[in-house]
Motif scaffolding. Structure first.
Motif, PDB file in Angstrom:
ATOM      1  N   PHE A 100      -5.517   5.131  12.536  1.00 41.09           N
ATOM      2  CA  PHE A 100      -6.794   4.415  12.566  1.00 41.09           C
ATOM      3  C   PHE A 100      -6.675   3.124  13.386  1.00 41.09           C
ATOM      4  CE2 PHE A 100     -10.881   3.017  11.286  1.00 41.09           C
ATOM      5  CZ  PHE A 100     -10.774   1.660  11.049  1.00 41.09           C
ATOM      6  N   PHE A 148      -6.607   3.964  17.078  1.00 41.59           N
ATOM      7  CA  PHE A 148      -7.935   4.369  17.527  1.00 41.59           C
ATOM      8  C   PHE A 148      -8.868   3.159  17.613  1.00 41.59           C
ATOM      9  CE2 PHE A 148     -11.615   6.695  18.324  1.00 41.59           C
ATOM     10  CZ  PHE A 148     -12.585   6.440  17.371  1.00 41.59           C
ATOM     11  N   PHE A 149      -8.848   2.327  16.600  1.00 43.17           N
ATOM     12  CA  PHE A 149      -9.700   1.140  16.556  1.00 43.17           C
ATOM     13  C   PHE A 149      -9.353   0.202  17.713  1.00 43.17           C
ATOM     14  CE2 PHE A 149     -12.637  -1.768  15.353  1.00 43.17           C
ATOM     15  CZ  PHE A 149     -12.446  -2.588  14.260  1.00 43.17           C
ATOM     16  N   ILE A 176      -7.872  -3.550   6.377  1.00 46.02           N
ATOM     17  CA  ILE A 176      -8.935  -3.335   7.368  1.00 46.02           C
ATOM     18  C   ILE A 176      -9.535  -4.673   7.775  1.00 46.02           C
ATOM     19  CG2 ILE A 176     -11.262  -2.422   7.701  1.00 46.02           C
ATOM     20  CD1 ILE A 176     -10.458   0.008   6.214  1.00 46.02           C
ATOM     21  N   GLU A 210      -2.413   7.578   8.111  1.00 49.38           N
ATOM     22  CA  GLU A 210      -3.850   7.358   8.298  1.00 49.38           C
ATOM     23  C   GLU A 210      -4.103   5.970   8.862  1.00 49.38           C
ATOM     24  OE1 GLU A 210      -5.597   7.961   4.461  1.00 49.38           O
ATOM     25  OE2 GLU A 210      -5.295  10.133   4.507  1.00 49.38           O
ATOM     26  N   PHE A 211      -3.466   4.973   8.269  1.00 43.80           N
ATOM     27  CA  PHE A 211      -3.722   3.600   8.720  1.00 43.80           C
ATOM     28  C   PHE A 211      -3.224   3.392  10.145  1.00 43.80           C
ATOM     29  CE2 PHE A 211      -5.041  -0.634   8.206  1.00 43.80           C
ATOM     30  CZ  PHE A 211      -4.145  -1.409   8.916  1.00 43.80           C
ATOM     31  N   MET A 232       0.830  -1.204   0.000  1.00 41.90           N
ATOM     32  CA  MET A 232       0.000   0.000   0.000  1.00 41.90           C
ATOM     33  C   MET A 232       0.864   1.253   0.000  1.00 41.90           C
ATOM     34  SD  MET A 232      -2.248   1.605   3.016  1.00 41.90           S
ATOM     35  CE  MET A 232      -0.731   2.062   3.795  1.00 41.90           C
ATOM     36  N   ARG A 267       0.968   9.698   3.339  1.00 38.61           N
ATOM     37  CA  ARG A 267      -0.185  10.075   4.159  1.00 38.61           C
ATOM     38  C   ARG A 267      -1.016   8.856   4.554  1.00 38.61           C
ATOM     39  NH1 ARG A 267      -4.045  15.119   3.362  1.00 38.61           N
ATOM     40  NH2 ARG A 267      -5.270  14.621   5.208  1.00 38.61           N
ATOM     41  N   ARG A 268      -1.094   7.889   3.612  1.00 35.07           N
ATOM     42  CA  ARG A 268      -1.932   6.724   3.907  1.00 35.07           C
ATOM     43  C   ARG A 268      -1.305   5.849   5.004  1.00 35.07           C
ATOM     44  NH1 ARG A 268      -0.290   6.979  -1.332  1.00 35.07           N
ATOM     45  NH2 ARG A 268       1.184   5.403  -2.016  1.00 35.07           N
ATOM     46  N   GLY A 323      -5.783  -1.276   1.085  1.00 34.22           N
ATOM     47  CA  GLY A 323      -6.356  -0.688   2.293  1.00 34.22           C
ATOM     48  C   GLY A 323      -7.538  -1.506   2.793  1.00 34.22           C
ATOM     49  N   TYR A 349      -3.798   0.999  -4.156  1.00 34.30           N
ATOM     50  CA  TYR A 349      -3.562   1.121  -2.707  1.00 34.30           C
ATOM     51  C   TYR A 349      -4.864   1.137  -1.915  1.00 34.30           C
ATOM     52  CZ  TYR A 349      -3.818   6.364  -2.847  1.00 34.30           C
ATOM     53  OH  TYR A 349      -4.190   7.678  -3.000  1.00 34.30           O
ATOM     54  N   ARG A 350      -5.962   1.541  -2.582  1.00 37.21           N
ATOM     55  CA  ARG A 350      -7.255   1.468  -1.888  1.00 37.21           C
ATOM     56  C   ARG A 350      -7.685   0.017  -1.698  1.00 37.21           C
ATOM     57  NH1 ARG A 350     -10.903   6.563  -4.072  1.00 37.21           N
ATOM     58  NH2 ARG A 350      -9.742   8.109  -2.875  1.00 37.21           N
TER      59      ARG A 350
END
Lengths: 463, 511
Positions: free
Chosen positions: B224, B227-228, B180, B220-221, B163, B216-217, B176, B172-173
């Motif tokens: 996330f 947090f998760f 997840i 972000e991951f 990714m 940036r991704r 992603g 990369y999406r």
């Protein structure tokens, strides 16, 4: 769109508030919260024209009547009014909060999200489902702000007077509102300074009157008011996190929000001494939480699927706090077995028999069994030296029969009422202090033992 | 082009052979005994049974500690239960965990290829990872979360690398989304997944310090995941957090056994449990890339090592967890050194030895890790209970009233619940147990006290009907008999290597 949002808010706050009474009513018809019974008892006293003295308090102290108790006393179905009034005012408060934010030039989205967060917050749920003096003050506060913003000054001032009459300690609220209003909309330096001086003076007086404040006390208070960590009244952890993020985001425009930071600080300090003030703090925290939510929503993510999940987690977290709190609120004491045991005590004891129990149970015992107690919530909150609380603790923990007897005789106690909440709160093991003495001494007889409620008779004449 | 295609297929074939070989070896050892090595596997089986019957996990367990709440992350239980609808629970519990952990071969291959860009060294790494002693020993004959956690983690690392590398949005999406799914599976399996979350944070820090560009991704991951993780664990363990405070991190482990979970390890033990080649090669790579060279992908794996070490240092994860995750990571890292060594050899006049080099590595691995490892696995299998030991529990089931409480050692608690279907006094699930230290101490006192009155007090406190004095109790408390036992009060109802006593008196009569 505008009316749709209003309708959604009415339905949301209505459903949340009614659900507690609905689910609770299936198994427990009695009002939630021990403190509720203080108001019920006072209202009953009003109806009986019994004067200002409280005969159901050992040593007889004056009752602290307030307008709220007088209002309840006007109705025959007191318990129904005590359920209905907070519900109605809760829904109206939610609506007025939305309108206030709109009047303050917040966007429709920000106002809506802030109101949703407000309506599902544990502070809101508690304040408008467990009868207490602050729900009326919260509603009147919001109403007065709205009237002020719509230039209806006379009515607004009238409501300020009502707030002060209901609860003198809430004087700071009108002061803060007027200061904020004048600062924002009609700035006059001299008047601003006067209000600022008054606010700071009142705060300092309160702080010093209540033995000062330190950071440990402050942090402990807030740690003990997180509902997700077991508190009965306080904030949800997800809304706290979101509010903190919102405060951080808003810090970039700190000059614009500086007044709100000041108000939050004052309310934060006041809440330590008057926990009911947390509802006023919640007005601001929900606003900042909404700022954080909108900012996260509008951020451009490279992995958009993560953004969707993150927002979903936040929403689920907020609702989780509410749902788990509602679940707990449904089981708030007093329970049926407690009420039944107190009614049994009323039927099986003499009228003037004094009951010993934890101070949190005092008002309940007075209201249901109509028997005097030596401590209650009001005594705990208003007494400076709390002699009776200290004596009660000696009775709880002492294994010396002579000491315990002397204290029980001092207050002329006839019965001891113990519920599971008291057992968990006061003692760690089942053979500590008074529990040990009651099981092993002739001067105590167990006269009631059902569903974990114990009533013991103390025989003064025995040795 | 035909040759390249053939070469690709050959490597895939070798990989599949490695997978099948590892899986077969695992099944061979797993089916040497019909019982499981550790007691927690039986708790697992009870949960599977309950899910089959009611569709839900056991939340209020009437048998554990005489009645207590359970808090579990549900994914792995439901995953195994799915298969148990079609096959016997025991068969499924032996095969499925071994199958899933064997899939780690592919994950390790993929990650190794990303860092080494060499198929042969990647195949070697995946071979090493299949026979890591500690990983085999912990997962071969036990049902535990490592079986899901380890392969998920390495697959996630693979997708994370892809990714961050790929610039096409669609690609990369896609990765992603896979990430997840894997992250959700991991977080819903065990709170040990914090090792990965923490390693991602360290990775960002490492890249920042080394002035390597972070996409940036990746940020972000990472955020996330953090947090998760916090969100999920707070929601699931909220009751435990309120009950135990910070002790919830250590799952309310009693003080008496806390020491053995966080014991220090010697170098020799590390070599024995991790394997000589992965350990030495992996450490060399870490040293090289921390202090001499830079590689973003290797930093991700180094971060995993640092994360494991740091959490172990602060006693937030056990020594077993540390060795397990560290060993897999080192096995992956070793592929880089193998590749660099073979490339270097090809440049020298000894280029003809480059193929021999791989053979030597395999031989060395077999001598230093595989053969000792096989002995380690045998020892693990031998720790599994024997038939006559289990018969004791069956005797309890068919010869005692259903609401009896049976005292055994803590490690026998789940066996009492599973085989005997009776209440136990304590087992190895310590969460939401108040005063666990007192309870453990009381159990020890019942076995080791010399005075009957003291022991009877404790027996009455826990409402014990039967005392199981097994070979395990003898070993644990280093006693040959319970001193105060006399026939009037303690009737011997089962007499074998293990003994069962029925309580026939109470404290009031004895005083």
């Amino acid at each position: 769109m505008k009316y749709r949002n209003l309708l959604i808010l009415i339905i949301l706050s209505g459903v949340i508030l009614i659900s507690i009474h609905f689910f609770r009513g299936k198994s427990n018809p009695y009002l939630p919260g021990y403190k509720t019974y203080k108001h019920l008892y006072n209202a009953q006293r009003f109806n009986n024209f019994s004067g200002l003295e409280n005969p159901l308090f050992f040593g007889e102290k004056d009752l602290n009547y307030d307008l709220v108790d007088f209002f309840i006393s006007l109705f025959l179905e007191k318990q129904l009014i005590m359920k209905f009034t907070p519900f109605i005012l809760g829904v109206l408060s939610s609506l007025i909060y939305f309108l206030v934010l709109k009047k303050l030039n917040c966007t429709e989205e920000l106002s809506f999200i802030a109101t949703v967060i407000f309506s599902i917050s544990p502070v809101f749920i508690y304040s408008f489902s467990v009868f207490n003096e602050y729900f009326i003050i919260a509603f009147l506060t919001l109403l007065s702000i709205y009237l002020l913003l719509t230039d209806k000054y006379f009515f607004s001032l009238l409501i300020f007077c009502m707030i002060i009459i209901i609860d003198l300690s809430s004087l700071i609220i009108p002061l803060l509102i007027l200061f904020t209003y004048i600062y924002n909309f009609k700035p006059k330096k001299s008047i601003n300074m006067i209000f600022l001086f008054m606010i700071i003076s009142f705060t300092l007086v309160n702080v010093f009157e209540n033995n000062g404040i330190n950071i440990v006390k402050f942090l402990n208070f807030y740690r003990n008011h997180v509902t997700d960590l077991g508190a009965d009244f306080g904030f949800g952890i997800f809304s706290i996190a979101l509010s903190l993020i919102g405060l951080l985001i808003s810090w970039r425009k700190k000059t614009r929000f500086s007044l709100y930071y000041f108000v939050i600080a004052i309310l934060g300090i006041y809440s330590v001494y008057y926990p009911g003030f947390l509802i006023f703090l919640e007005f601001f925290l929900c606003f900042f939480a909404a700022i954080a939510f909108i900012k996260l929503k509008n951020l451009k993510w490279q992995l958009s699927i993560l953004k969707e999940y993150a927002l979903l987690l936040i929403i689920c977290g907020l609702f989780f706090s509410s749902v788990s709190y509602i679940n707990r609120a449904v089981s708030f004491p007093p329970h049926i077995n407690e009420i039944q045991s107190l009614k049994w005590l009323q039927n099986n004891s003499d009228q003037g028999s004094i009951i010993f129990s934890h101070y949190t149970n005092g008002n309940l015992i007075q209201a249901v069994s109509k028997r005097p107690v030596i401590t209650d919530i009001e005594y705990y909150e208003s007494s400076r030296d709390r002699i009776r609380i200290k004596d009660s603790e000696s009775i709880y923990y002492s294994r010396d029969l002579i000491v315990t007897k002397s204290l029980l005789n001092k207050y002329n106690i006839s019965y001891i009422w113990i519920n599971p909440v008291m057992k968990n709160k006061v003692w760690e093991t089942s053979d500590q202090g008074l529990l040990f003495l009651m099981k092993n001494s002739r001067i105590f007889t167990n006269i009631y033992l059902e569903e974990n409620i114990e009533i013991w008779k103390y025989h003064q004449d025995r040795s | 082009m035909y040759d390249t295609k053939m070469k690709i297929k050959k490597h895939h074939l070798i990989l599949i052979i490695i997978f099948l070989f590892v899986f077969s070896v695992r099944l061979f050892f797993a089916f040497q005994t019909k019982f499981f090595t550790d007691d927690e596997s039986y708790y697992f089986l009870r949960q599977i049974k309950h899910i089959k019957k009611t569709g839900k996990l056991i939340s209020h367990d009437k048998l554990s500690y005489g009645g207590k709440l359970h808090i579990e992350l549900p994914f792995y239980y439901y995953f195994i239960s799915l298969f148990s609808f079609f096959f016997s629970s025991i068969i499924v519990s032996k095969i499925i965990p071994n199958l899933i952990i064997s899939l780690n071969i592919f994950a390790v291959y993929l990650v190794s290829y990303q860092i080494s860009r060499n198929k042969t060294s990647s195949l070697l790494s995946s071979f090493f990872s299949g026979f890591i002693p500690i990983l085999m020993a912990e997962t071969i004959n036990s049902i535990n979360v490592y079986s899901v956690l380890v392969p998920s983690m390495f697959f996630l690392i693979y997708y994370f690398i892809r990714m961050s590398r790929d610039v096409k949005k669609k690609v990369y999406r896609k990765y992603g989304t896979y990430m997840i799914i894997l992250l959700s599976a991991m977080l819903l399996t065990s709170s040990l997944s914090f090792i990965l979350v923490f390693s991602l944070l360290i990775y960002l820090l490492l890249c920042y310090i080394q002035k390597i560009e972070i996409t940036r991704r990746e940020i972000e991951f990472t955020l996330f995941s953090l947090f998760f993780y916090l969100w999920l664990n707070f929601i699931v363990y909220k009751k435990a957090f309120i009950s135990h405070g910070m002790k919830v991190i250590w799952k309310n482990l009693p003080e008496a056994i806390l020491g053995q979970f966080f014991a220090h390890i010697t170098l020799w033990e590390a070599i024995y449990t991790i394997g000589f080649i992965p350990l030495i090669f992996g450490v060399i790579v870490i040293y090289n890339y921390l202090f001499k060279r830079k590689s973003k992908r290797i930093y991700l794996l180094i971060s995993l090592c640092i994360s494991t070490f740091a959490l172990s240092w602060f006693k937030l994860i056990t020594i077993t967890d540390t060795l397990l995750f560290l060993s897999c990571t080192l096995a992956v890292l070793s592929s880089r050194l193998i590749k660099e060594a073979s490339v270097y050899l090809r440049k020298t006049r000894f280029s003809w030895t480059s193929k021999l080099f791989f053979v030597l590595i395999i031989l060395l691995f077999c001598i230093t890790s595989l053969i000792p490892g096989l002995q380690y696995f045998e020892e693990t299998i031998e720790k599994a209970p024997t038939q006559d030991y289990i018969n004791t529990f069956f005797w309890i089931r068919y010869n005692t009233p259903t609401n009896s409480t049976v005292l055994g050692t803590i490690q026998e608690g789940h066996l009492i619940s599973y085989f005997s279907e009776r209440k136990n006094v304590a087992d190895t699930d310590y969460l939401l147990v108040k005063n666990i230290n007192t309870q453990i101490s009381d159990i020890e006192q019942i076995y080791t006290d010399i005075y009957k009155i003291n022991a009877l007090q404790k027996i009455m406190k826990y409402d014990i009907d039967y005392v199981l004095f097994s070979r395990k109790a003898r070993e644990k408390y280093n006693i040959e008999k319970i001193s105060y036992i006399e026939p009037k009060c303690f009737k011997l109802v089962y007499d074998n290597i293990d003994k069962i006593y029925k309580i026939q008196c109470d404290l009031k009569n004895e005083i």
